[in-house]
Design a protein around this motif. Structure first.
Motif, PDB file in Angstrom:
ATOM      1  N   ARG A  78       0.871  -1.178   0.000  1.00 43.91           N
ATOM      2  CA  ARG A  78       0.000   0.000   0.000  1.00 43.91           C
ATOM      3  C   ARG A  78       0.902   1.219   0.000  1.00 43.91           C
ATOM      4  O   ARG A  78       1.829   1.312   0.807  1.00 43.91           O
ATOM      5  CB  ARG A  78      -0.870  -0.045   1.253  1.00 43.91           C
ATOM      6  CG  ARG A  78      -1.741   1.138   1.488  1.00 43.91           C
ATOM      7  CD  ARG A  78      -2.938   1.255   0.615  1.00 43.91           C
ATOM      8  NE  ARG A  78      -3.739   0.040   0.548  1.00 43.91           N
ATOM      9  CZ  ARG A  78      -4.683  -0.142  -0.369  1.00 43.91           C
ATOM     10  NH1 ARG A  78      -4.916   0.804  -1.270  1.00 43.91           N
ATOM     11  NH2 ARG A  78      -5.374  -1.240  -0.403  1.00 43.91           N
ATOM     12  N   ARG A  79       0.673   2.136  -0.921  1.00 41.83           N
ATOM     13  CA  ARG A  79       1.489   3.344  -1.008  1.00 41.83           C
ATOM     14  C   ARG A  79       0.581   4.573  -1.141  1.00 41.83           C
ATOM     15  O   ARG A  79      -0.517   4.505  -1.684  1.00 41.83           O
ATOM     16  CB  ARG A  79       2.437   3.297  -2.205  1.00 41.83           C
ATOM     17  CG  ARG A  79       3.506   2.219  -2.081  1.00 41.83           C
ATOM     18  CD  ARG A  79       4.472   2.541  -0.965  1.00 41.83           C
ATOM     19  NE  ARG A  79       5.529   1.567  -0.848  1.00 41.83           N
ATOM     20  CZ  ARG A  79       5.562   0.596   0.047  1.00 41.83           C
ATOM     21  NH1 ARG A  79       4.572   0.441   0.901  1.00 41.83           N
ATOM     22  NH2 ARG A  79       6.584  -0.229   0.108  1.00 41.83           N
ATOM     23  N   ILE A  80       1.095   5.702  -0.658  1.00 45.61           N
ATOM     24  CA  ILE A  80       0.382   6.970  -0.690  1.00 45.61           C
ATOM     25  C   ILE A  80       1.279   7.983  -1.379  1.00 45.61           C
ATOM     26  O   ILE A  80       2.455   8.122  -1.033  1.00 45.61           O
ATOM     27  CB  ILE A  80       0.050   7.434   0.736  1.00 45.61           C
ATOM     28  CG1 ILE A  80      -0.785   6.370   1.440  1.00 45.61           C
ATOM     29  CG2 ILE A  80      -0.664   8.775   0.727  1.00 45.61           C
ATOM     30  CD1 ILE A  80      -0.775   6.476   2.935  1.00 45.61           C
ATOM     31  N   ALA A  81       0.722   8.686  -2.349  1.00 47.07           N
ATOM     32  CA  ALA A  81       1.506   9.706  -3.052  1.00 47.07           C
ATOM     33  C   ALA A  81       1.851  10.831  -2.079  1.00 47.07           C
ATOM     34  O   ALA A  81       1.019  11.259  -1.272  1.00 47.07           O
ATOM     35  CB  ALA A  81       0.717  10.254  -4.230  1.00 47.07           C
ATOM     36  N   ALA A  82       3.088  11.291  -2.151  1.00 48.54           N
ATOM     37  CA  ALA A  82       3.519  12.391  -1.287  1.00 48.54           C
ATOM     38  C   ALA A  82       2.642  13.616  -1.526  1.00 48.54           C
ATOM     39  O   ALA A  82       2.293  14.339  -0.586  1.00 48.54           O
ATOM     40  CB  ALA A  82       4.985  12.718  -1.544  1.00 48.54           C
ATOM     41  N   SER A  83       2.241  13.826  -2.778  1.00 45.58           N
ATOM     42  CA  SER A  83       1.364  14.962  -3.090  1.00 45.58           C
ATOM     43  C   SER A  83       0.000  14.804  -2.417  1.00 45.58           C
ATOM     44  O   SER A  83      -0.623  15.792  -2.021  1.00 45.58           O
ATOM     45  CB  SER A  83       1.200  15.112  -4.599  1.00 45.58           C
ATOM     46  OG  SER A  83       0.630  13.938  -5.148  1.00 45.58           O
ATOM     47  N   GLU A  84      -0.481  13.559  -2.262  1.00 44.59           N
ATOM     48  CA  GLU A  84      -1.757  13.315  -1.591  1.00 44.59           C
ATOM     49  C   GLU A  84      -1.676  13.707  -0.119  1.00 44.59           C
ATOM     50  O   GLU A  84      -2.614  14.267   0.435  1.00 44.59           O
ATOM     51  CB  GLU A  84      -2.165  11.846  -1.729  1.00 44.59           C
ATOM     52  CG  GLU A  84      -3.420  11.470  -0.984  1.00 44.59           C
ATOM     53  CD  GLU A  84      -4.674  12.198  -1.451  1.00 44.59           C
ATOM     54  OE1 GLU A  84      -5.619  12.297  -0.649  1.00 44.59           O
ATOM     55  OE2 GLU A  84      -4.718  12.661  -2.604  1.00 44.59           O
ATOM     56  N   VAL A  85      -0.546  13.436   0.501  1.00 46.28           N
ATOM     57  CA  VAL A  85      -0.354  13.833   1.898  1.00 46.28           C
ATOM     58  C   VAL A  85      -0.383  15.352   2.009  1.00 46.28           C
ATOM     59  O   VAL A  85      -1.026  15.906   2.907  1.00 46.28           O
ATOM     60  CB  VAL A  85       0.970  13.260   2.455  1.00 46.28           C
ATOM     61  CG1 VAL A  85       1.238  13.755   3.869  1.00 46.28           C
ATOM     62  CG2 VAL A  85       0.949  11.742   2.417  1.00 46.28           C
ATOM     63  N   ASP A  86       0.265  16.029   1.066  1.00 45.84           N
ATOM     64  CA  ASP A  86       0.266  17.497   1.062  1.00 45.84           C
ATOM     65  C   ASP A  86      -1.142  18.043   0.830  1.00 45.84           C
ATOM     66  O   ASP A  86      -1.562  19.004   1.484  1.00 45.84           O
ATOM     67  CB  ASP A  86       1.225  18.027  -0.004  1.00 45.84           C
ATOM     68  CG  ASP A  86       2.675  17.656   0.289  1.00 45.84           C
ATOM     69  OD1 ASP A  86       3.004  17.379   1.460  1.00 45.84           O
ATOM     70  OD2 ASP A  86       3.470  17.631  -0.666  1.00 45.84           O
ATOM     71  N   GLU A  87      -1.891  17.424  -0.093  1.00 42.59           N
ATOM     72  CA  GLU A  87      -3.263  17.867  -0.364  1.00 42.59           C
ATOM     73  C   GLU A  87      -4.163  17.645   0.849  1.00 42.59           C
ATOM     74  O   GLU A  87      -4.998  18.495   1.167  1.00 42.59           O
ATOM     75  CB  GLU A  87      -3.827  17.136  -1.580  1.00 42.59           C
ATOM     76  CG  GLU A  87      -3.195  17.557  -2.888  1.00 42.59           C
ATOM     77  CD  GLU A  87      -3.600  16.669  -4.051  1.00 42.59           C
ATOM     78  OE1 GLU A  87      -4.600  15.924  -3.928  1.00 42.59           O
ATOM     79  OE2 GLU A  87      -2.906  16.713  -5.077  1.00 42.59           O
ATOM     80  N   TYR A  88      -4.012  16.518   1.518  1.00 35.63           N
ATOM     81  CA  TYR A  88      -4.801  16.239   2.719  1.00 35.63           C
ATOM     82  C   TYR A  88      -4.517  17.302   3.781  1.00 35.63           C
ATOM     83  O   TYR A  88      -5.441  17.835   4.405  1.00 35.63           O
ATOM     84  CB  TYR A  88      -4.493  14.842   3.263  1.00 35.63           C
ATOM     85  CG  TYR A  88      -5.155  14.576   4.591  1.00 35.63           C
ATOM     86  CD1 TYR A  88      -6.529  14.364   4.679  1.00 35.63           C
ATOM     87  CD2 TYR A  88      -4.421  14.557   5.767  1.00 35.63           C
ATOM     88  CE1 TYR A  88      -7.148  14.141   5.896  1.00 35.63           C
ATOM     89  CE2 TYR A  88      -5.027  14.333   6.987  1.00 35.63           C
ATOM     90  CZ  TYR A  88      -6.382  14.126   7.046  1.00 35.63           C
ATOM     91  OH  TYR A  88      -7.002  13.914   8.252  1.00 35.63           O
ATOM     92  N   THR A  89      -3.263  17.638   3.959  1.00 33.47           N
ATOM     93  CA  THR A  89      -2.886  18.667   4.922  1.00 33.47           C
ATOM     94  C   THR A  89      -3.501  20.009   4.544  1.00 33.47           C
ATOM     95  O   THR A  89      -4.019  20.727   5.405  1.00 33.47           O
ATOM     96  CB  THR A  89      -1.354  18.795   4.994  1.00 33.47           C
ATOM     97  OG1 THR A  89      -0.803  17.510   5.275  1.00 33.47           O
ATOM     98  CG2 THR A  89      -0.924  19.751   6.069  1.00 33.47           C
ATOM     99  N   ALA A  90      -3.486  20.336   3.260  1.00 31.28           N
ATOM    100  CA  ALA A  90      -4.081  21.595   2.798  1.00 31.28           C
ATOM    101  C   ALA A  90      -5.584  21.598   3.057  1.00 31.28           C
ATOM    102  O   ALA A  90      -6.145  22.630   3.467  1.00 31.28           O
ATOM    103  CB  ALA A  90      -3.786  21.800   1.313  1.00 31.28           C
ATOM    104  N   ARG A  91      -6.256  20.456   2.825  1.00 31.47           N
ATOM    105  CA  ARG A  91      -7.701  20.376   3.098  1.00 31.47           C
ATOM    106  C   ARG A  91      -7.981  20.570   4.584  1.00 31.47           C
ATOM    107  O   ARG A  91      -8.936  21.252   4.959  1.00 31.47           O
ATOM    108  CB  ARG A  91      -8.270  19.038   2.626  1.00 31.47           C
ATOM    109  CG  ARG A  91      -8.361  18.901   1.113  1.00 31.47           C
ATOM    110  CD  ARG A  91      -9.190  17.705   0.681  1.00 31.47           C
ATOM    111  NE  ARG A  91      -8.763  16.430   1.243  1.00 31.47           N
ATOM    112  CZ  ARG A  91      -7.897  15.587   0.677  1.00 31.47           C
ATOM    113  NH1 ARG A  91      -7.359  15.889  -0.491  1.00 31.47           N
ATOM    114  NH2 ARG A  91      -7.582  14.447   1.261  1.00 31.47           N
ATOM    115  N   LEU A  92      -7.149  19.985   5.426  1.00 37.93           N
ATOM    116  CA  LEU A  92      -7.321  20.170   6.875  1.00 37.93           C
ATOM    117  C   LEU A  92      -7.183  21.637   7.258  1.00 37.93           C
ATOM    118  O   LEU A  92      -7.999  22.170   8.019  1.00 37.93           O
ATOM    119  CB  LEU A  92      -6.281  19.361   7.645  1.00 37.93           C
ATOM    120  CG  LEU A  92      -6.523  17.888   7.831  1.00 37.93           C
ATOM    121  CD1 LEU A  92      -5.349  17.271   8.595  1.00 37.93           C
ATOM    122  CD2 LEU A  92      -7.803  17.634   8.582  1.00 37.93           C
TER     123      LEU A  92
END
Length: 102
Positions: A78-92
């Motif tokens: 299972r892998r998560i794109a680094a950009s997805e982590v950044d986008e999630y943080t921005a949404r928060l």
């Protein structure tokens, strides 16, 4: 001082001189180049993604399960794109600022 002691003292003085001067004969004056830095990884493990945003492993798997963080599966991994982590943080952050403004 005996002859041997004088020899040892002279050798120590010479060694000290060599160590404090530019170094060994023929040695480069410039420091060696640092090793090449590896490029930042595009896909992170859930543990790495969790550490990146400062949450626990279990919380990250819950975020994946609820589709708050999108992940991909590569074989059994299972892998998560680094950009997805950044986008999630921005949404928060955006959600927090919207609540504060209301």
């Amino acid at each position: 001082m005996t002859n041997k002691a004088a020899e040892v003292a002279a050798l120590i003085a010479r060694l000290t001189e060599l160590l404090t001067s530019s170094g060994l004969p023929g040695a480069p004056d410039a420091p060696p180049e640092p090793a090449r830095k590896m490029p930042e990884r595009v896909l992170l493990t859930p543990e790495e993604a969790a550490a990146r945003i400062g949450v626990g492993r279990t919380t990250m798997y819950r975020l994946i399960k609820t589709n708050e963080v999108v992940s991909v599966q590569i074989g059994r991994l299972r892998r998560i794109a680094a950009s997805e982590v950044d986008e999630y943080t921005a949404r928060l952050l955006a959600g927090q600022s919207n609540r504060a403004a209301a």
